[in-house]
Scaffold this motif. Structure first.
Motif, PDB file in Angstrom:
ATOM      1  N   GLN A 180      -1.799  -0.413  -7.165  1.00 53.71           N
ATOM      2  CA  GLN A 180      -1.570   0.031  -5.054  1.00 53.71           C
ATOM      3  C   GLN A 180      -2.934   0.443  -5.358  1.00 53.71           C
TER       4      GLN A 180
ATOM      5  N   SER B 218     -15.295  -3.609  -2.202  1.00 53.09           N
ATOM      6  CA  SER B 218     -13.798  -4.253  -2.775  1.00 53.09           C
ATOM      7  C   SER B 218     -14.157  -5.132  -3.987  1.00 53.09           C
TER       8      SER B 218
ATOM      9  N   ALA C  24       0.782  -1.131  -0.049  1.00 46.93           N
ATOM     10  CA  ALA C  24       0.185   0.140  -0.017  1.00 46.93           C
ATOM     11  C   ALA C  24       0.538   1.221   0.309  1.00 46.93           C
TER      12      ALA C  24
ATOM     13  N   THR D 195      -6.777  -0.578   2.609  1.00 47.11           N
ATOM     14  CA  THR D 195      -5.384  -0.214   3.612  1.00 47.11           C
ATOM     15  C   THR D 195      -5.866   0.546   4.423  1.00 47.11           C
TER      16      THR D 195
ATOM     17  N   TYR E 121      -5.674  -7.636   1.333  1.00 46.72           N
ATOM     18  CA  TYR E 121      -5.400  -5.716   1.123  1.00 46.72           C
ATOM     19  C   TYR E 121      -5.635  -4.739   2.525  1.00 46.72           C
TER      20      TYR E 121
ATOM     21  N   HIS F 218      -4.918  -1.172  -3.798  1.00 46.43           N
ATOM     22  CA  HIS F 218      -4.736  -1.920  -2.102  1.00 46.43           C
ATOM     23  C   HIS F 218      -4.445  -0.640  -0.949  1.00 46.43           C
TER      24      HIS F 218
END
Length: 307
Positions: free
Chosen positions: A253, A276, A118, A260, A287, A256
């Motif tokens: 990312q 998600s 992340a 996070t 994640y 991700h």
């Protein structure tokens, strides 16, 4: 005297390139097909346009080629490429085009757990706050972070999928399930400027007019431009991250990081799964792991010496 029967003509084995195309056509997921295609394109180029699959019968030659291509890569990259080659050759054996496994000299590499994929909040702010990139790219990056959607789910959006007042859109998740994604103010401020009154066609468009071979559903009827591809979107973002952060990051990312950061802010498991699109808590877990930055902040806030 016995009857003589003509034997059926034997179908010649396909070339490496033909076999690669046949196998790739069996893969439904576009991302997997694209990743595996990298390996098989290079394989076909190495053996030549007229080489038949029998050329793969020498496992030492195949291992030497594969190691020359990805021997210096990280374990995760090596294993991804190995999966592609192993899966393709397994399919070719099922078709009777190969007898033995030509990948016997190759082995998977052990991979350490990756706990730091992340981006930090400061990094995300720097990437999304930069006004130099094109409006289209800024909208896409805001949308990916605010919705935590996969890049493919965002790129397949059409204007008619959007509910601008509600800040939501209907999309098709990985696996084909229909779902809704919701964005925030960053996207809401930029998106109307990008659409510029368009009422149909793909949301994210290329800079040039589409070629005649592009499917009608992937062309904007107003401008004649095609839907932006994942490959081009990924290239642009990686160039942006190198310029702003001094290191390469991927579109994935952004997803991700969004999950996070939402977990760090206390989002419940059901809310994270809705965000998600996951249907499995196990899939979500990697994640929703708090970052090292968040862990350090949590520890500092609870340090008895501060009281």
């Amino acid at each position: 005297m016995g009857t003589v029967h003509a034997l059926p003509a034997r179908t010649p084995a396909p070339t490496v390139r033909e076999a690669a195309g046949t196998y790739l056509a069996t893969i439904a997921d576009a991302g997997t097909r694209r990743t595996y295609g990298v390996v098989l394109d290079r394989l076909a180029a190495h053996y030549g346009p007229d080489a038949h699959l029998a050329a793969l019968a020498d496992p030492d030659r195949l291992a030497a080629w594969f190691t020359g291509q990805w021997g210096d890569s990280a374990a995760r990259t090596w294993n991804t490429r190995m999966n592609a080659l192993h899966s393709a050759t397994g399919y070719w054996r099922q078709q009777g085009w190969l007898v033995d496994d030509p990948t016997v000299r190759l082995r998977m590499r052990p991979t350490p757990a990756d706990r730091d994929r992340a981006l930090s909040r400061d990094q995300v702010d720097a990437l999304l706050g930069d006004k130099a990139p094109a409006l289209r790219d800024r909208v896409l990056w805001h949308l990916l972070y605010e919705t935590a959607a996969r890049a493919e789910e965002a790129l397949r959006l059409d204007v008619r999928d959007l509910d601008m007042p509600a800040r939501t859109a209907r999309t098709r998740r990985k696996g084909g399930a229909r779902d809704v994604i919701a964005w925030q103010t960053g996207t809401a401020r930029l998106l109307p400027r990008l659409l510029a009154g368009r009422r149909s066609g793909p949301v994210f468009l290329t800079d040039r007019r589409a070629r005649p071979s592009v499917a009608v559903a992937d062309v904007d009827p107003t401008t004649g431009r095609a839907r932006l591809s994942y490959r081009r979107a990924a290239e642009l973002f990686e160039e942006h991250t190198v310029r702003v952060l001094g290191e390469r990051a991927t579109l994935h990312q952004l997803r991700h990081s969004a999950l996070t950061h939402a977990a760090e802010d206390g989002a419940s498991t059901p809310m994270l799964m809705a965000l998600s699109g996951h249907t499995s808590v196990r899939s979500l877990a990697k994640y929703a792991r708090p970052s090292a930055e968040s862990l350090a902040r949590w520890q500092a806030e609870r340090d008895p010496a501060r009281r």
